[in-house]
Design an enzyme around this catalytic site. Structure first.
Site, mmCIF file in Angstrom:
data_model
loop_
_atom_site.group_PDB
_atom_site.id
_atom_site.type_symbol
_atom_site.label_atom_id
_atom_site.label_comp_id
_atom_site.label_asym_id
_atom_site.label_seq_id
_atom_site.Cartn_x
_atom_site.Cartn_y
_atom_site.Cartn_z
ATOM 1 N N LYS A 1 -3.064 8.623 2.644
ATOM 2 C CA LYS A 1 -4.242 8.523 3.413
ATOM 3 C C LYS A 1 -3.993 9.066 4.984
ATOM 4 O O LYS A 1 -4.983 9.537 5.342
ATOM 5 C CB LYS A 1 -4.752 6.923 3.513
ATOM 6 C CG LYS A 1 -5.295 6.472 2.119
ATOM 7 C CD LYS A 1 -6.436 7.217 1.802
ATOM 8 C CE LYS A 1 -7.088 6.634 0.580
ATOM 9 N NZ LYS A 1 -8.279 7.411 -0.092
ATOM 10 N N TYR B 1 0.808 -1.348 -0.074
ATOM 11 C CA TYR B 1 -0.042 0.051 -0.064
ATOM 12 C C TYR B 1 0.770 1.332 0.139
ATOM 13 O O TYR B 1 0.463 2.566 -0.506
ATOM 14 C CB TYR B 1 -0.966 -0.008 1.172
ATOM 15 C CG TYR B 1 -2.225 0.832 1.077
ATOM 16 C CD1 TYR B 1 -2.955 0.637 -0.271
ATOM 17 C CD2 TYR B 1 -2.414 1.874 1.812
ATOM 18 C CE1 TYR B 1 -4.148 1.672 -0.446
ATOM 19 C CE2 TYR B 1 -3.526 2.841 1.701
ATOM 20 C CZ TYR B 1 -4.245 2.544 0.459
ATOM 21 O OH TYR B 1 -5.440 3.542 0.467
HETATM 22 C C1 1JT Z 1 -5.793 3.407 -4.697
HETATM 23 C C2 1JT Z 1 -5.387 2.278 -5.203
HETATM 24 C C3 1JT Z 1 -6.259 3.608 -3.528
HETATM 25 C C4 1JT Z 1 -6.079 1.223 -4.417
HETATM 26 C C5 1JT Z 1 -6.619 1.339 -3.193
HETATM 27 C C6 1JT Z 1 -6.697 2.590 -2.684
HETATM 28 N N1 1JT Z 1 -7.403 2.592 -1.685
HETATM 29 C C7 1JT Z 1 -7.148 1.266 -1.055
HETATM 30 N N2 1JT Z 1 -7.053 0.627 -2.202
HETATM 31 C C8 1JT Z 1 -7.173 -0.910 -2.321
HETATM 32 C C9 1JT Z 1 -5.828 -1.479 -1.942
HETATM 33 C C10 1JT Z 1 -4.764 -1.592 -2.688
HETATM 34 C C11 1JT Z 1 -3.466 -2.130 -1.803
HETATM 35 C C12 1JT Z 1 -3.610 -2.450 -0.792
HETATM 36 C C13 1JT Z 1 -4.593 -2.784 -0.155
HETATM 37 C C14 1JT Z 1 -5.899 -2.111 -0.749
HETATM 38 C C15 1JT Z 1 -4.967 1.964 -6.585
HETATM 39 C C16 1JT Z 1 -4.909 3.189 -7.552
HETATM 40 C C17 1JT Z 1 -4.243 4.377 -6.760
HETATM 41 C C18 1JT Z 1 -5.412 4.724 -5.495
HETATM 42 O O1 1JT Z 1 -2.378 -3.183 -0.318
HETATM 43 C C19 1JT Z 1 -2.337 -4.087 0.655
HETATM 44 C C20 1JT Z 1 -2.195 -1.626 -2.843
#
Ligand code: 1JT
Length: 256
Positions: A163, A156
């Site tokens: 965030k 993430y």
């Molecule tokens: C973005 C993306 C913001 C994916 C996102 C996000 N907020 C939650 N997610 C889902 C997610 C992504 C990852 C993760 C866990 C949940 C992608 C495009 C940019 C903004 O890793 C454990 C990587």
């Protein structure tokens, strides 16, 4: 059906397709009688968003890229002319470079860091400032965050940092906007399979872990995120501002 948001002009930024959290919020707000306006980033999104807007019967749709101050100004000029008053704003926008969500955080470039923070966190400040000028009858702003701001989730990375900045921005904005009767809160959504999440490798294992370990033993529904947004947009939450509410089937309370 209900009338919790009847007669309220609510802007929703970040509807992309049926899986979008913003779409779950739009459907829930529509059911409560809200007058909705959607914004989309650019030409690539236009047709899809217009189609979804048509499903809710007569939602206005405008192009606005939050990376551009002139786009933001032009959009709010239209809102001022056409609606005069805004009651609610939903910010469901985030971006990071693909490479920054795969590799280790240690390798985040200056560019990638700035871009993720600009689009995912600063944009809330930029649109809240303009929206607040039109919230002359009081208002409510809602944004979306993820637990990756609080705890480390492999991959993430820079989005977690963005965030964290977003959630802290919510608190500082709450302090600035409170005297004008404007509230601002964040929903920390549990993992859901949106288009953004789809590109993430091992996202399936995050969903699986949620089903196994979250207190409710399942992943969150778009409708539940929508209902929480309705609560935050409505007078039902009149005493709450600067808050981050987890809507994640309880996942955030768990240790190992
Ligand atoms: C973005 C993306 C913001 C994916 C996102 C996000 N907020 C939650 N997610 C889902 C997610 C992504 C990852 C993760 C866990 C949940 C992608 C495009 C940019 C903004 O890793 C454990 C990587």
């Amino acid at each position: 059906m209900g009338d919790l948001l009847k007669g309220r002009n609510i802007i929703i930024m970040g509807v992309r397709n049926k899986w979008s959290i913003a779409w779950g919020i739009a459907e829930a707000a529509h059911k409560q009688g809200a007058s909705l306006v959607f914004t989309y980033q650019g030409e690539r999104e236009k047709a899809d968003v217009e189609k979804l807007a048509a499903e809710l019967g007569g939602v206005d749709v405008y192009q606005m890229d939050v990376a551009s101050d002139s786009d933001i100004d032009a959009f709010f000029d239209i809102m001022k002319d056409k609606y005069g008053v805004v009651h609610g704003l939903v910010h469901a926008i985030a971006f990071a470079k693909r490479e920054d969500l795969q590799d280790s955080f240690l390798n985040t470039s200056r560019d990638g860091f700035a871009l993720a923070l600009d689009i995912s966190a600063y944009s809330l400040v930029a649109v809240s400032r303009r929206a607040s000028e039109l919230m002359t009858e009081g208002g409510s702003i809602v944004t979306l965050t993820y637990m990756g701001s609080e705890k480390v989730f492999q991959g993430y990375n820079v989005m977690g940092v963005a965030k964290a900045a977003l959630e802290t921005s919510v608190r500082y904005l709450a302090n600035d906007l409170g005297p004008s009767g404007i509230r601002i809160n964040a929903i920390s959504a549990g993992s859901v399979k949106t288009l953004s999440a789809r590109g993430v490798k091992n996202f399936g294992s995050i969903l699986e872990a949620t089903r196994e370990r979250a207190p409710l033993r399942r992943t969150v529904e778009l409708q539940e995120l929508g209902d929480t947004a309705v609560f935050l947009l409505s007078p039902m939450s009149g005493g709450t501002t600067g808050e981050t509410i987890h809507v994640d089937c309880g996942m955030n309370i768990m240790g190992i």
